[in-house]
Design an enzyme around this catalytic site. Sequence first.
Site, PDB file in Angstrom:
ATOM      1  N   LEU A 600      -5.877  -3.859   7.157  1.00 42.32           N
ATOM      2  CA  LEU A 600      -6.754  -4.682   8.001  1.00 42.32           C
ATOM      3  C   LEU A 600      -6.050  -5.998   8.372  1.00 42.32           C
ATOM      4  O   LEU A 600      -5.364  -6.586   7.544  1.00 42.32           O
ATOM      5  CB  LEU A 600      -8.055  -4.994   7.266  1.00 42.32           C
ATOM      6  CG  LEU A 600      -8.964  -3.796   6.955  1.00 42.32           C
ATOM      7  CD1 LEU A 600     -10.169  -4.256   6.138  1.00 42.32           C
ATOM      8  CD2 LEU A 600      -9.422  -3.115   8.243  1.00 42.32           C
ATOM      9  N   GLU A 654      -6.871   2.128 -10.019  1.00 44.24           N
ATOM     10  CA  GLU A 654      -5.540   2.043 -10.599  1.00 44.24           C
ATOM     11  C   GLU A 654      -5.445   3.064 -11.738  1.00 44.24           C
ATOM     12  O   GLU A 654      -6.479   3.519 -12.254  1.00 44.24           O
ATOM     13  CB  GLU A 654      -5.284   0.628 -11.134  1.00 44.24           C
ATOM     14  CG  GLU A 654      -5.195  -0.449 -10.069  1.00 44.24           C
ATOM     15  CD  GLU A 654      -3.994  -0.285  -9.164  1.00 44.24           C
ATOM     16  OE1 GLU A 654      -2.933   0.201  -9.632  1.00 44.24           O
ATOM     17  OE2 GLU A 654      -4.116  -0.623  -7.975  1.00 44.24           O
ATOM     18  N   ASP A 665      -7.482  -8.679  -9.695  1.00 48.21           N
ATOM     19  CA  ASP A 665      -6.929  -8.284  -8.395  1.00 48.21           C
ATOM     20  C   ASP A 665      -7.675  -8.986  -7.270  1.00 48.21           C
ATOM     21  O   ASP A 665      -7.060  -9.514  -6.330  1.00 48.21           O
ATOM     22  CB  ASP A 665      -7.030  -6.760  -8.243  1.00 48.21           C
ATOM     23  CG  ASP A 665      -6.500  -6.276  -6.908  1.00 48.21           C
ATOM     24  OD1 ASP A 665      -5.281  -6.373  -6.693  1.00 48.21           O
ATOM     25  OD2 ASP A 665      -7.311  -5.824  -6.071  1.00 48.21           O
ATOM     26  N   LYS A 669      -6.556 -12.137  -4.511  1.00 48.02           N
ATOM     27  CA  LYS A 669      -6.771 -12.049  -3.063  1.00 48.02           C
ATOM     28  C   LYS A 669      -7.482 -13.279  -2.521  1.00 48.02           C
ATOM     29  O   LYS A 669      -7.084 -13.825  -1.488  1.00 48.02           O
ATOM     30  CB  LYS A 669      -7.565 -10.785  -2.742  1.00 48.02           C
ATOM     31  CG  LYS A 669      -6.782  -9.498  -2.987  1.00 48.02           C
ATOM     32  CD  LYS A 669      -7.634  -8.252  -2.770  1.00 48.02           C
ATOM     33  CE  LYS A 669      -6.825  -6.991  -3.036  1.00 48.02           C
ATOM     34  NZ  LYS A 669      -7.623  -5.750  -2.910  1.00 48.02           N
TER      35      LYS A 669
END
Length: 800
Positions: A600, A654, A665, A669
């Site tokens: 994206l 994962e 994670d 971000k």
Amino acid sequence: MDKKTKILKFGGTSIKTPERVEQVIRLILSEPPTGVVVSAIGGVTDLLIELTQMAASGKKYSNELKSFMNFHIQFLHGLNIQQNLKKGVEAIQNIEIELTKNLNTIVSAQRISPELNDAVLSVGERMSANIIATACLENGLDVEYLDARNVILTDNHFGSAFVHYQTSYDRIRAVWDKKSTTRIITGFIGSTENGETTTFGRSGSDYTASIFGAALNVNEIEIWTDVNGILSADPSVVPEAKTISHITYEEAMELAHAGAKVIFPPTMIPALYKSIPIRIKNTFEPDNAGTVITKERRADGHFAIGISSLYNITLIRFQGAGMVGRYGVIGRVFDALAQKKINIILVSQVFSEHSICFAIRPEEVALAQSLLNKEFEFELENHFIDSIKIEANLSLIAVVGEGMRHTPGISGKLFSVLGDQNVNIIAIAQGSSERNISFIIKNEEVKPAIRALHSFIFSNQKMQNIFLLGIGLVGTELINLMRNNDSLKVCGISNSQNMIIDNNGLKLDDVKNNLSTGEKADLDTFISMASQTHKAVLVDVTSSSIIAEKTASIIEKGISVVTASKLANSMNQDYYDSIRENLKISGGQFKYETNVGAGLPIIETLQTLINTGDKIEKIEGIMSGTLSYLFSQFDGSVPFSELVKNAQKSGFTEPDPRDDLNGMDVARKILILARETGTQLELEDVTVENLIPSEMSPDLSVNDFLTQFSRYDSKFMNLFELAKKESKVLRYIASWDGQKATVKLNSVGSDNPFYHQNGRENFIIFTTKRYKDSPMVIKGHGAGAEVTAAGVLGDILKCH
């Protein structure tokens, strides 16, 4: 003459064995030339040097001499010589008599005089020419043996004799006027007016061929060797070096003087004056066109045609304020060194005349220093010259090409390439012809410098050269996408065990098998090869912290980096800033679109908003494809732990689901997005709700974790039921409000955009000064190897 006339020359490797000589005989028979010049059989000149050294030191050499002679006689037998065997053996034995006499003279004198050294070294070419002539006669070709000493007149500069061209030409023509048969000619040798044997220096047989070609005005001179012509660089340094198909005499001379070993430097002189093409061909691949050397050539789009190097040279430097304005300093240097025939390789003088330096061979340094101390005794005593300094362990690199003439900016570009490799240029020289720029650098910097220059000069300027780290799901899918992209060339692939590198481009059909047999992985070597490759892009699709920690230094080397890993961008703020600082000065680029949202356009959109002057007020998002899937599917019918197990089996998490459930994670971000706005923020500043119960041991195996995680299903069911009562759903949301960043599990109603999120969608909302009443929404599939690989490829294509 109606037929095309040629002089052929065969080097020592071309005639090293009887089988190779048979190939040479076939080439001669296919189109009998005007003359054939031969070198000594491969390795023979070295044996002769050994014999002279043994004789001078008083060592017994009779066994070595006997072995030497037997080698040549057995060589004749190996060619199945029968009818002409007696004649061939007698010729070899006559040479033996002279050789023995010269060696005895060396023994008596206990030294090797230049005259005797040349006389002994001439034996190799005389032996081989007799053998080739005998073999030609045996095969029905009417040839004559010609000792070049009978026709080529030189001065008495033994070991590197000067040829008197006109007298030599007249003598050569007189021989052919008597009988125009093919001659088998001794290369490398001539003689003085007094009949003393002289040599032209190692590889001087090329020169002999050119002298005979010019004297007889042949159509072409062919130099047959063991390579397909002159290469653009030393193939032992640059494996992807290519054959130069067409080169001018001047370019060839510049390359040869600077170290190219395919052709002897003076060879071009006779051919140039007669405009006779010289063609360099491979004895073992006779159909290969090789390299042709002529007066002019067509431009090929590259400003340079080749790179040469001379290793282990020494720089002599002297400087002093008293040198300024003193006339004839350089002339005195040349005169002093010329007394002992010392060759100056390169001269460099600064405009102020305060300093002068020149390069010579190391073995001549002591003598040169003595001569210069004597010549400049007055200036040294009176401190007009401070001192004479010696700098050893240096090398010369020469970039050569007609395209550099009258082309501005070439030097600056080459300096920039070397600067990117942290190569320190000690001295520079550019000839008035402008077709050669030479640098003096340290020996240990030569190979990376040549590789980087070659890549810069000869690589396709539009093509990106890819060095890929990681061959997992994303790496494999990326290779599939790059396979048919003509603008990309994959030069290196590495995983944690092995690596394969080829600057010509790797074949991408069976990468995993090829990688399994590659060399042992070495990240520093891999990065070094990328740094020596023009337009290199290092692509990281691993989760390696080691690579992340090297990202700043990789960019500092001028390598562009494309990474799917979030680690580099979420390290401490100082490191994050150092990457950006290095980008400003290195010329490299850093692309990381897939850090958030896979394929994206989230980061690019955010950067565009900021670069066009918008102010970012708030960032919110569902940024984990795994967690978005889990909570969009969690409807109370299946325990949460079972959803996690099923997602893991389907590859939606994962390998260890805890890497998704701990929220880190997502924290990385939102940190990356917040930092894009210019906010100074550390990872530990992000408030994170960890979905793994604190009571669970972090040391559990994955299977044990999944088993024990079921004990907490009631907790997640309670959260679901509470949300359901309020007509809400559970969503794991990251947000930044301009100051604080949080990551937590929220209950959201139908009035919240995140309520409508489905499956593994990523869902990002930017609230900005421009998009305040109706925030900008980016929504789509934000996980999976295919979309991530596509995003990485997009980043690669944006590098330029």
